[in-house]
Motif scaffolding. Structure first.
Motif, PDB file in Angstrom:
ATOM      1  N   ALA A   1      -0.530   6.607  -5.977  1.00  0.00           N
ATOM      2  CA  ALA A   1      -0.539   7.950  -6.560  1.00  0.00           C
ATOM      3  C   ALA A   1       0.542   8.008  -7.631  1.00  0.00           C
ATOM      4  O   ALA A   1       1.311   7.063  -7.815  1.00  0.00           O
ATOM      5  N   ALA A   2       0.622   9.141  -8.337  1.00  0.00           N
ATOM      6  CA  ALA A   2       1.601   9.275  -9.414  1.00  0.00           C
ATOM      7  C   ALA A   2       3.028   9.213  -8.890  1.00  0.00           C
ATOM      8  O   ALA A   2       3.929   8.729  -9.563  1.00  0.00           O
ATOM      9  N   SER A   3       3.242   9.678  -7.671  1.00  0.00           N
ATOM     10  CA  SER A   3       4.575   9.667  -7.057  1.00  0.00           C
ATOM     11  C   SER A   3       4.690   8.508  -6.069  1.00  0.00           C
ATOM     12  O   SER A   3       3.755   8.204  -5.329  1.00  0.00           O
ATOM     13  N   LYS A   4       5.862   7.861  -6.049  1.00  0.00           N
ATOM     14  CA  LYS A   4       6.072   6.762  -5.101  1.00  0.00           C
ATOM     15  C   LYS A   4       6.042   7.256  -3.661  1.00  0.00           C
ATOM     16  O   LYS A   4       5.716   6.495  -2.742  1.00  0.00           O
ATOM     17  N   HIS A   5       6.366   8.529  -3.463  1.00  0.00           N
ATOM     18  CA  HIS A   5       6.363   9.086  -2.112  1.00  0.00           C
ATOM     19  C   HIS A   5       4.941   9.319  -1.600  1.00  0.00           C
ATOM     20  O   HIS A   5       4.737   9.507  -0.404  1.00  0.00           O
ATOM     21  N   ARG A   6       3.963   9.329  -2.504  1.00  0.00           N
ATOM     22  CA  ARG A   6       2.566   9.501  -2.112  1.00  0.00           C
ATOM     23  C   ARG A   6       1.778   8.191  -2.219  1.00  0.00           C
ATOM     24  O   ARG A   6       0.567   8.192  -2.059  1.00  0.00           O
ATOM     25  N   SER A   7       2.489   7.079  -2.499  1.00  0.00           N
ATOM     26  CA  SER A   7       1.833   5.781  -2.638  1.00  0.00           C
ATOM     27  C   SER A   7       2.124   4.910  -1.424  1.00  0.00           C
ATOM     28  O   SER A   7       3.230   4.950  -0.868  1.00  0.00           O
ATOM     29  N   PHE A   8       1.138   4.113  -1.018  1.00  0.00           N
ATOM     30  CA  PHE A   8       1.328   3.200   0.101  1.00  0.00           C
ATOM     31  C   PHE A   8       2.049   1.935  -0.349  1.00  0.00           C
ATOM     32  O   PHE A   8       1.820   1.430  -1.459  1.00  0.00           O
ATOM     33  N   ASN A   9       2.909   1.419   0.522  1.00  0.00           N
ATOM     34  CA  ASN A   9       3.528   0.134   0.233  1.00  0.00           C
ATOM     35  C   ASN A   9       2.563  -0.994   0.579  1.00  0.00           C
ATOM     36  O   ASN A   9       1.452  -0.753   1.091  1.00  0.00           O
ATOM     37  N   VAL A  10       2.962  -2.227   0.308  1.00  0.00           N
ATOM     38  CA  VAL A  10       2.067  -3.373   0.514  1.00  0.00           C
ATOM     39  C   VAL A  10       1.674  -3.511   1.979  1.00  0.00           C
ATOM     40  O   VAL A  10       0.501  -3.759   2.298  1.00  0.00           O
ATOM     41  N   GLU A  11       2.639  -3.336   2.864  1.00  0.00           N
ATOM     42  CA  GLU A  11       2.368  -3.494   4.298  1.00  0.00           C
ATOM     43  C   GLU A  11       1.339  -2.482   4.789  1.00  0.00           C
ATOM     44  O   GLU A  11       0.384  -2.825   5.508  1.00  0.00           O
ATOM     45  N   LYS A  12       1.512  -1.221   4.405  1.00  0.00           N
ATOM     46  CA  LYS A  12       0.577  -0.191   4.859  1.00  0.00           C
ATOM     47  C   LYS A  12      -0.784  -0.355   4.176  1.00  0.00           C
ATOM     48  O   LYS A  12      -1.826  -0.128   4.792  1.00  0.00           O
ATOM     49  N   SER A  13      -0.771  -0.771   2.912  1.00  0.00           N
ATOM     50  CA  SER A  13      -2.037  -1.012   2.204  1.00  0.00           C
ATOM     51  C   SER A  13      -2.828  -2.115   2.903  1.00  0.00           C
ATOM     52  O   SER A  13      -4.059  -2.024   3.044  1.00  0.00           O
ATOM     53  N   LEU A  14      -2.143  -3.146   3.328  1.00  0.00           N
ATOM     54  CA  LEU A  14      -2.791  -4.245   4.043  1.00  0.00           C
ATOM     55  C   LEU A  14      -3.343  -3.764   5.380  1.00  0.00           C
ATOM     56  O   LEU A  14      -4.482  -4.092   5.751  1.00  0.00           O
ATOM     57  N   GLU A  15      -2.572  -2.949   6.074  1.00  0.00           N
ATOM     58  CA  GLU A  15      -3.003  -2.430   7.379  1.00  0.00           C
ATOM     59  C   GLU A  15      -4.254  -1.553   7.237  1.00  0.00           C
ATOM     60  O   GLU A  15      -5.208  -1.676   8.015  1.00  0.00           O
ATOM     61  N   ILE A  16      -4.255  -0.685   6.240  1.00  0.00           N
ATOM     62  CA  ILE A  16      -5.412   0.189   6.011  1.00  0.00           C
ATOM     63  C   ILE A  16      -6.625  -0.635   5.583  1.00  0.00           C
ATOM     64  O   ILE A  16      -7.754  -0.384   6.020  1.00  0.00           O
ATOM     65  N   SER A  17      -6.406  -1.632   4.744  1.00  0.00           N
ATOM     66  CA  SER A  17      -7.500  -2.495   4.288  1.00  0.00           C
ATOM     67  C   SER A  17      -8.164  -3.194   5.466  1.00  0.00           C
ATOM     68  O   SER A  17      -9.397  -3.318   5.521  1.00  0.00           O
ATOM     69  N   LYS A  18      -7.370  -3.649   6.418  1.00  0.00           N
ATOM     70  CA  LYS A  18      -7.921  -4.304   7.616  1.00  0.00           C
ATOM     71  C   LYS A  18      -8.809  -3.351   8.400  1.00  0.00           C
ATOM     72  O   LYS A  18      -9.891  -3.734   8.873  1.00  0.00           O
TER      73      LYS A  18
END
Length: 360
Positions: free
Chosen positions: A218-235
């Motif tokens: 998202a436009a804000s870093k506070h609303r963006s997922f980090n790599v670890e969470k992105s990987l978890e959601i992708s799984k």
């Protein structure tokens, strides 16, 4: 310590600077009278200029309903739009827009554009800013439209008509519906428009199978997922769905997305997309869109997609109401966290079990 002191100083000075700017630019040479309803017919409006110089993609997507509904009832009315950044691409091929102007934040460019627009003699200018910065005040003044409409501008000399302040308990389309009613357009379709050329449609040519889209950013870093969470959601998405998974982000995010692809294998794709319209093309052909970003949400709503939106929630933040997905096909997951005043909720604290439940 220095940053904190500077922030407090800027907060202290901001209203003083704005007040000074208003004293300089809150003037109108002619047509100071206030307007009421049915403006287009009563005032013989032949041209309307929309100011969307904030560059926000999601806002522009929603704005497209105004252009279409005006043209539908009053096809003779000339529509001009002032835009910048990625928001410009959203309307680049919009058939309901007659003139597109590119806005720059440089003061000399603002003056040049204002002078150019003033020569075209627009009948009505509509500005969507709740708070006008000094350069924006100057620009509205320099455009010299016959009438100016603004949001919550009852005490301004520069504006002939003021739309009541945004109600954060309703979706933003209510505001746009109010604007259309003031113009004299009662029955409206609140859907959005994005026009694509064949060039943008080619962005999905190499994706031969059904797929879902996950945008972690998202436009804000506070609303963006980090790599670890992105990987978890992708799984989770790969486990719960049979389609391929398409990951999207900006060029700056590509390295992160490629790492996720390498970890999860062939069912994950990271297409090279040039601009927001190619992103829109990918979303248009998807089966589901998962995102914390409102611009991607609005693009998905445009194409009537199933959506899983992930929003932060606290007492002050009504983003999910005002700018949420205006669609019956959307599900929203809220991230809640006990925080101290001044702190931001971390979207990475999302409950993964809620995402499992949210994915069909």
């Amino acid at each position: 310590m220095f940053r904190e002191l500077n922030r407090k100083f800027q907060d202290y000075m901001r209203p003083k600077r704005l007040a000074l700017g208003k004293r300089i630019w809150d003037k109108k040479k002619t047509n100071k009278r206030k307007l009421e309803n049915n403006i287009i017919e009563k005032e013989n409006i032949q041209s309307i200029l929309f100011l969307r110089y904030d560059g926000k993609i999601g806002d522009m997507v929603i704005n497209t309903l105004l252009f279409r509904e005006i043209k539908k009832k009053y096809p003779h009315v000339k529509i001009g739009v002032v835009s910048r950044g990625g928001a410009t691409d959203i309307i680049r091929y919009n058939k309901n827009i007659d003139k597109l102007y590119i806005y720059s934040k440089k003061r000399k460019d603002i003056k040049k554009l204002g002078a150019r627009i003033s020569k075209e003699k627009y009948d009505l200018l509509i500005d969507f800013s709740e708070i006008l910065k000094i350069n924006q005040m100057m620009f509205v003044n320099l455009c010299e439209a016959k009438f100016n409409m603004g949001i919550n501008k009852k005490d301004w000399n520069l504006f002939n008509i003021s739309i009541d302040k945004i109600d954060y308990n309703y979706h933003i389309t209510k505001l746009y519906d109010d604007i259309l009613k003031k113009l004299g357009i009662e029955t409206v379709n609140l859907s959005y428009d994005i026009f694509l050329t064949e060039e943008e449609r080619k962005a999905v040519n190499n994706i031969q199978e059904d797929y879902i889209v996950f945008n972690p950013y998202a436009a804000s870093k506070h609303r963006s997922f980090n790599v670890e969470k992105s990987l978890e959601i992708s799984k989770v998405l790969l486990e719960k769905r049979k389609e391929k998974l398409v990951l999207i982000g900006t060029i700056d995010h590509r390295a992160e997305l490629e790492k996720i692809k390498e970890t999860l294998g062939k069912r994950v794709l990271v297409p090279k997309l040039n601009g927001i319209l190619e992103v829109a093309s990918v979303i248009k052909n998807s089966k589901l869109v998962v995102t914390p970003d409102t611009s991607i949400v609005h693009i998905a709503v445009t194409y009537d997609k199933d959506i899983l939106g992930i929003y932060r929630k606290n007492k002050e933040d009504k983003n999910s109401i005002l700018w949420g997905p205006n669609s019956k096909k959307a599900k929203i997951i809220f991230v809640e966290e006990d925080i101290k005043p001044g702190q931001e909720i971390d979207i990475n604290k999302v409950n993964i079990d809620e995402i499992v439940k949210g994915v069909k």
